[in-house]
Write an enzyme that holds these catalytic residues in place. Structure first.
Site, PDB file in Angstrom:
ATOM      1  N   ASP A 169      43.335  43.334  38.030  1.00 33.20           N
ATOM      2  CA  ASP A 169      42.881  43.804  39.570  1.00 33.20           C
ATOM      3  C   ASP A 169      44.712  43.172  40.200  1.00 33.20           C
ATOM      4  O   ASP A 169      45.373  42.771  39.889  1.00 33.20           O
ATOM      5  CB  ASP A 169      41.485  43.200  39.711  1.00 33.20           C
ATOM      6  CG  ASP A 169      40.950  43.709  41.138  1.00 33.20           C
ATOM      7  OD1 ASP A 169      41.569  44.396  42.364  1.00 33.20           O
ATOM      8  OD2 ASP A 169      40.009  43.799  40.883  1.00 33.20           O
ATOM      9  N   ASP A 177      37.643  51.238  46.714  1.00 32.77           N
ATOM     10  CA  ASP A 177      36.081  50.790  46.612  1.00 32.77           C
ATOM     11  C   ASP A 177      35.058  52.169  46.241  1.00 32.77           C
ATOM     12  O   ASP A 177      35.120  51.884  48.198  1.00 32.77           O
ATOM     13  CB  ASP A 177      35.748  49.563  46.276  1.00 32.77           C
ATOM     14  CG  ASP A 177      36.285  48.556  45.365  1.00 32.77           C
ATOM     15  OD1 ASP A 177      37.330  48.563  44.811  1.00 32.77           O
ATOM     16  OD2 ASP A 177      35.813  47.596  45.004  1.00 32.77           O
TER      17      ASP A 177
END
Ligand code: GAL
Length: 411
Positions: free
Chosen positions: A119, A184
């Site tokens: 990430d 997302d």
């Protein structure tokens, strides 16, 4: 293909939950269908590092120990995938791997992981990194490559999670096996169409060596975080079809024991999975027309391209997507797809009903419900009959079509 904890549970998971999910995946036939990896997303370590800077297991949530847990998963046919971050902390505030790349990789390997989702939160200042986003991810890519050489083992699969940042096909494709093309995903239709719209301009970046990651599957998500979200049955089918045929990684993130039978059946569609996993064709399907009166190749986050096609080992693939809120007759000429040969008939196989629906001659119309999808496989069924006997023109598309003496043909 596999399972990811995050969109179903956020940080709220432990050994018991993961094992029950794994058993559920086996019992439901999902492992057999190909979902054979489990990503332990954010939050699986302690929040502090140990005295030597090492990552620490969380004995409260994982009392048997990481290695014992990943070993158990392996006995169920599921490999274990880790998560970390190219910054000081993960997005949920757990230790990130910036500056600890080799050490953390060693830990992940000792814990039984062979895949790393990486990430992009809590990144160091430019003056510290002096290397931009590429450099932060390259540190881990190099650590992965070096470890594979030193240990004489397969390199970790490297899944880059940078939310579509900075034209990932330019740089992330040099470093990883997949890269996110969007922020997302959310469990509602507008999130899906925005991602499909992004993908309609980037589908070409996907091949055997690297994949656009369209993010987790929200099919049947009873979820955390966004409880208001949900998809209709037709929307869930469209979601799964687009993700699979565009060759995105397929990671379920649903609290499976609560998922409906319909959701499980969508996720197990073996006709569609086999295109996603095609051993000979690595490319994604591509849009050939936007439809509904829209200009081609113009971004529209709520009304992305509706007509898609590509090649596969099993026939020519078509995906038709009704982005409208009303039923629609989806019409197309077969030769709008590059993968079709003109002058041939095609057997039409429907990958949702799993039936052969006759033979197509030159064009087709498929009626779709609002936000519905068709996934078709067309296979050569021999030459078409003499066009004049059928009252058909000699060419499906007239432009530049000529008689042998060079005069233009017109109908
Ligand atoms: C986000 C990422 C999600 C999930 C989350 C964990 O940045 O896109 O997929 O990994 O962090 O905190």
């Amino acid at each position: 293909m596999g399972y990811n904890t995050f969109n179903a549970f956020g940080c709220e998971y432990n050994e018991e939950k993961l094992l029950s999910m794994a058993h559920s995946m086996v019992e439901e036939g999902l492992v057999e269908a190909g979902y054979n990896s489990m990503i332990f997303d954010d939050c699986f370590t302690q929040k502090r590092r140990g005295e030597d800077g090492e990552l620490l297991e969380d004995p409260e949530r994982f009392p048997s120990g990481m290695r014992a847990l990943t070993d158990k998963l392996k006995t169920l046919g599921i490999s274990a995938s880790a998560y970390s971050d190219a910054g000081y902390k993960t997005c949920a505030g757990y230790p990130g791997s910036y500056g600890h790349e080799e050490q953390d990789l060693e830990t992940f390997s000792a814990w039984g992981f062979d895949y790393l989702k990486y990430d992009n939160c809590y990144i160091p200042f430019d003056a510290v990194t002096q290397e931009n986003v590429y450099g932060r991810y390259e540190r881990m890519a190099k650590a992965i490559a070096a470890r594979a050489v030193n240990m004489n083992e397969q390199p970790f699969v490297f899944s880059i999670c940078q939310w579509g940042w900075q034209n990932p096909w330019v740089w992330a494709k040099r470093l990883g096996h997949s890269w996110r093309i969007n922020g997302d995903i959310k469990p509602w239709w507008e999130s899906l169409t925005a991602i499909i719209d992004n993908a309609s301009f980037q589908y070409w970046a996907t091949d055997f060596y690297g994949h656009n990651d369209m993010d987790m599957l929200e099919v049947g998500n009873t979820g955390q975080g966004d409880p208001v979200g949900n998809l209709t049955y037709d929307e869930a089918k469209s979601h799964f079809t687009a993700w699979a045929l565009l060759k995105s990684p397929l990671f379920i993130s649903t609290n499976l024991p609560n998922a409906t039978q319909e959701a499980r059946d969508i996720l197990k569609n073996s006709d569609i999975i086999k295109i996603n996993q095609d051993p000979n064709v690595g490319e994604s399907i591509a849009p050939f027309r936007w439809g509904s009166g829209q200009l081609d190749y113009v971004s529209n986050a709520t009304h992305p391209a509706q007509y898609w096609s590509g090649n596969s080992s099993y026939g020519v693939v078509f995906m038709l997507l009704n982005t409208l809120d009303t039923p629609q007759d989806m019409f197309f000429n077969l030769t709008e797809s590059w993968a079709i040969r003109s002058g041939r008939l095609y057997d039409v196989y429907d990958m949702w009903t799993h039936t052969h629906n006759g033979t197509a001659l030159r064009n087709m119309t498929v009626r779709l419900p609002p936000h519905g999808v068709a996934a078709l496989l067309l296979s050569d069924a021999g030459p078409e009959p003499e066009p004049s006997a059928l009252g058909l023109p000699y060419c499906a598309i007239y432009w530049q079509c000529t008689w042998p003496n060079g005069t233009y043909y017109s109908n």
